[in-house]
Design an enzyme around this catalytic site. Structure first.
Site, PDB file in Angstrom:
ATOM      1  N   GLY A 178      -6.827 -27.921 -25.877  1.00 32.77           N
ATOM      2  CA  GLY A 178      -7.669 -27.440 -24.786  1.00 32.77           C
ATOM      3  C   GLY A 178      -9.130 -27.600 -25.121  1.00 32.77           C
ATOM      4  N   THR A 179      -9.970 -27.337 -24.131  1.00 28.11           N
ATOM      5  CA  THR A 179     -11.405 -27.508 -24.307  1.00 28.11           C
ATOM      6  C   THR A 179     -12.124 -26.873 -23.131  1.00 28.11           C
ATOM      7  OG1 THR A 179     -13.138 -29.136 -24.738  1.00 28.11           O
ATOM      8  CG2 THR A 179     -11.520 -29.707 -23.077  1.00 28.11           C
ATOM      9  N   THR A 180     -13.433 -26.867 -23.181  1.00 31.53           N
ATOM     10  CA  THR A 180     -14.256 -26.460 -22.043  1.00 31.53           C
ATOM     11  C   THR A 180     -15.417 -27.434 -21.921  1.00 31.53           C
ATOM     12  OG1 THR A 180     -13.734 -24.105 -22.359  1.00 31.53           O
ATOM     13  CG2 THR A 180     -15.658 -24.636 -21.015  1.00 31.53           C
TER      14      THR A 180
ATOM     15  N   LYS B  63     -18.014 -33.608 -27.825  1.00 36.08           N
ATOM     16  CA  LYS B  63     -17.292 -33.839 -26.576  1.00 36.08           C
ATOM     17  C   LYS B  63     -18.191 -34.390 -25.479  1.00 36.08           C
ATOM     18  CE  LYS B  63     -14.018 -30.167 -27.681  1.00 36.08           C
ATOM     19  NZ  LYS B  63     -13.386 -28.903 -27.261  1.00 36.08           N
TER      20      LYS B  63
ATOM     21  N   SER C 203      -8.995 -26.284 -20.598  1.00 33.43           N
ATOM     22  CA  SER C 203      -8.287 -25.005 -20.499  1.00 33.43           C
ATOM     23  C   SER C 203      -9.229 -23.839 -20.249  1.00 33.43           C
ATOM     24  CB  SER C 203      -7.497 -24.760 -21.792  1.00 33.43           C
ATOM     25  OG  SER C 203      -8.353 -24.836 -22.920  1.00 33.43           O
TER      26      SER C 203
END
Length: 224
Positions: free
Chosen positions: A24-26, A57, A150
């Site tokens: 996941g990541t933001t 990212k 996520s």
């Protein structure tokens, strides 16, 4: 007389992982009167493991375009490199940069043949006046605000509350920082630091990476 190998032996056998490696990541991007803000956390996760606390990212593609990435880290890095190469080749051939819309269309066409495979890529192209989201099935969407990963539901909660076209540069930066901070505080797969880029007609500028733990303690002090 030699025996002929069986058809099963002639094909590679796929090996399933003993457990799914969730990731996941933001990441987020939005347009305001001063250009485009792109922000993201720096945690790379693999299931319950923090694979790396300091990944990048957000990737500059050229002087007026950065890309936020979400999905499989290896897939994202591969396609960012391919996209950078193709844009550079276009510039050398035609003596001008490919437009943001043209770049998004090119990426979509390159990804479309991999629809239905294990390729997991979600890239948001952040130009100085345009925001376009492209994912691994070739879908291409244009908008004024995107948050992917996520932690995106938490980031959207902050952005929908305070985002407006009339924000100045400092207000936009503070909003992006808070959105990523809130997401990393609630989402287990996001965390560590925040990267932030500001893209304008003059090009992109990167803000110094910040530790979100310090933001958490500052937030707790305000509540006391």
């Amino acid at each position: 007389m030699t025996s002929r190998p069986s058809s099963r032996a002639s094909h590679s056998v796929s090996v399933r992982r003993p457990f799914p490696l969730s990731h996941g990541t933001t990441t987020l991007g939005f347009i305001f009167q001063g250009g485009v803000i792109a922000a993201a956390d720096t945690r790379a996760s693999a299931g319950g493991l923090v694979a790396c606390p300091a990944v990048h990212k957000i990737t500059p593609i050229h002087s007026h375009l950065v890309v936020t990435s979400s999905g499989s880290g290896a897939d994202c890095m591969l396609w960012e490199r391919i996209l950078t190469r193709e844009i550079r080749l276009y510039q050398l051939r035609h003596k001008r940069r490919l437009s943001i819309s043209g770049t998004a269309k090119l990426l979509s066409l390159m990804l479309h043949p991999f629809k239905g495979t294990d390729v997991c890529v979600a890239l948001t192209l952040c130009g100085w006046d345009k925001l376009i989201y492209v994912c691994s099935d070739g879908a291409r969407l244009q908008g004024d605000i995107f948050s992917v990963g996520s932690g995106s539901p938490y980031a959207y909660g902050v952005l929908d509350r305070s985002l407006s076209w009339s924000l100045n540069k400092e207000e936009a930066i503070l909003l992006a920082r808070e959105a990523v901070f809130r997401a990393t505080h609630r989402d287990a797969y996001s965390g560590n630091n925040v990267d932030l880029f500001h893209v304008t007609a003059e090009g992109w500028r990167q803000r110094q990476r910040e530790d979100l733990k310090e933001e958490y303690y500052r937030d707790m002090e305000k509540r006391v």
